[in-house]
Design a protein around this motif. Structure first.
Motif, PDB file in Angstrom:
ATOM      1  N   CYS A  46      23.831  76.166  37.857  1.00 11.74           N
ATOM      2  CA  CYS A  46      24.901  77.157  37.698  1.00 11.74           C
ATOM      3  C   CYS A  46      25.127  77.532  36.230  1.00 11.74           C
ATOM      4  O   CYS A  46      25.931  78.410  35.938  1.00 11.74           O
ATOM      5  N   CYS A  68      26.307  67.942  39.819  1.00  6.35           N
ATOM      6  CA  CYS A  68      27.017  68.785  38.864  1.00  6.35           C
ATOM      7  C   CYS A  68      28.476  68.888  39.298  1.00  6.35           C
ATOM      8  O   CYS A  68      28.768  69.071  40.482  1.00  6.35           O
ATOM      9  N   CYS A  71      28.978  72.927  40.543  1.00  2.00           N
ATOM     10  CA  CYS A  71      28.301  73.524  41.710  1.00  2.00           C
ATOM     11  C   CYS A  71      27.740  72.490  42.668  1.00  2.00           C
ATOM     12  O   CYS A  71      27.127  72.842  43.682  1.00  2.00           O
ATOM     13  N   VAL A  73      25.169  70.701  42.599  1.00  2.00           N
ATOM     14  CA  VAL A  73      23.722  70.560  42.734  1.00  2.00           C
ATOM     15  C   VAL A  73      23.346  69.134  42.350  1.00  2.00           C
ATOM     16  O   VAL A  73      23.981  68.530  41.473  1.00  2.00           O
TER      17      VAL A  73
END
Ligand SMILES: [Zn+2]
Length: 299
Positions: A46, A68, A71, A73
């Motif tokens: 992101c 993260c 976001c 991820v």
């Protein structure tokens, strides 16, 4: 103990910096070029710029459960792995060398060990950091950056220079082979700096021949240059044992991957990680490995 923990934490911080070097590397620029390493870190997905508390080595990864914050991820395991290895290098190399050269940890941390000894420990810590960078980059891109090999050669010159200096000026024999008494397996024909030079030449010629025979497909020229550097660092006969170990480990790894169907015969396998692993094994466990080998035959 406290001092080793502090060294470990310092190593974690360096590991965090190594992650930046590894992940931002692509072969068009020098790995240490300022434009590459400057600039804030951000999430690979992101692109959110990371805050200071997301940049704490190891701890941020653990607290955020490897994701993260923005976001969600999943972050690569390379981050905590390289950081931890950095910590282990900074604490483990001095710990091992202290016992190898008979220096007490107390003497080491109160700075009463011979002054050249700190240079020697620093040189080996530096070398293992470069090993870590080479391993991660070769694994990712099948490239060994020339600037990293050059730094290893520099480390090798420093370490062989120490051995020459100590033998001449201090008038004491310097333990240069990590195989200890098993150095007799492949007799050393030279001492000090000549031994290291011989290691470099043997490593270079052997890998050059391999690279010519395999036409650069199995062993690339990057590996030939790396063999020169590792030979210079470890001298003879350690380079011979390192080479054997790296072929055994690399062979087992490739066969293993083929068995689980992850790789085909013609797929490339980076060689540097196995070379570095062989060097690491000889450094920390050299005499134990050779001793165990002879133990099998009851010698
Ligand atoms: Zn993100």
């Amino acid at each position: 103990m406290l001092y080793f923990i502090l060294l470990f934490v310092l190593g974690l911080a360096f590991g965090s910096f190594f992650n930046v070097l590894i992940l931002r590397y692509d072969s068009d620029k020098n790995i240490f070029s300022f434009s590459r390493i400057s600039g804030r870190s951000h999430c690979p997905k992101c692109k959110t710029t990371l805050r200071w508390f997301e940049l704490l080595p190891l701890f941020s990864f653990l607290i955020q459960k490897g994701k993260c914050r923005t976001c969600n991820v999943k972050l690569s395991y390379q981050y905590p792995l390289v950081e931890t290895l950095g910590g282990m290098i900074f604490a483990g190399v001095p710990l091992f060398l202290n016992s190898f050269y008979g220096i007490t940890n107390q003497a080491f941390f109160s700075f009463v060990a011979p002054y050249w000894y700190y240079g020697l420990v620093g040189a080996w810590v530096f070398v293992f950091c470069i090993f870590l960078l080479i391993t991660a980059i070769d694994f990712r891109l099948f490239i060994i950056p020339n600037e990293l090999t050059a730094l290893l050669v520099l480390g090798g010159l420093a370490i062989s220079g120490f051995s020459a200096f100590i033998e001449k000026a201090m008038m004491m024999p310097f333990r240069t082979s990590f195989l200890e008494q098993y150095i007799l397996v492949f007799p050393a024909f030279a001492h000090g700096i000549w031994n290291h030079a011989m290691g470099a030449i043997v490593g270079f010629i052997f890998f050059l021949l391999l690279s010519l025979i395999t036409r650069g497909r199995g062993i690339g020229f990057g590996d030939v240059k790396l063999a020169f550097a590792i030979g210079l660092l470890f001298g003879w006969p350690d380079i011979a044992i390192i080479t054997m170990l790296s072929f055994i480990i690399g062979g087992l790894w490739s066969v293993g991957l083929m068995l689980v169907g992850a790789k085909k015969m013609k797929d490339r396998v980076p060689f540097a990680p196995f070379f570095v692993l062989g060097a690491l094994l000889v450094f920390f466990f050299g005499s134990a490995i050779v001793k165990g080998y002879f133990g099998v035959f009851g010698l």
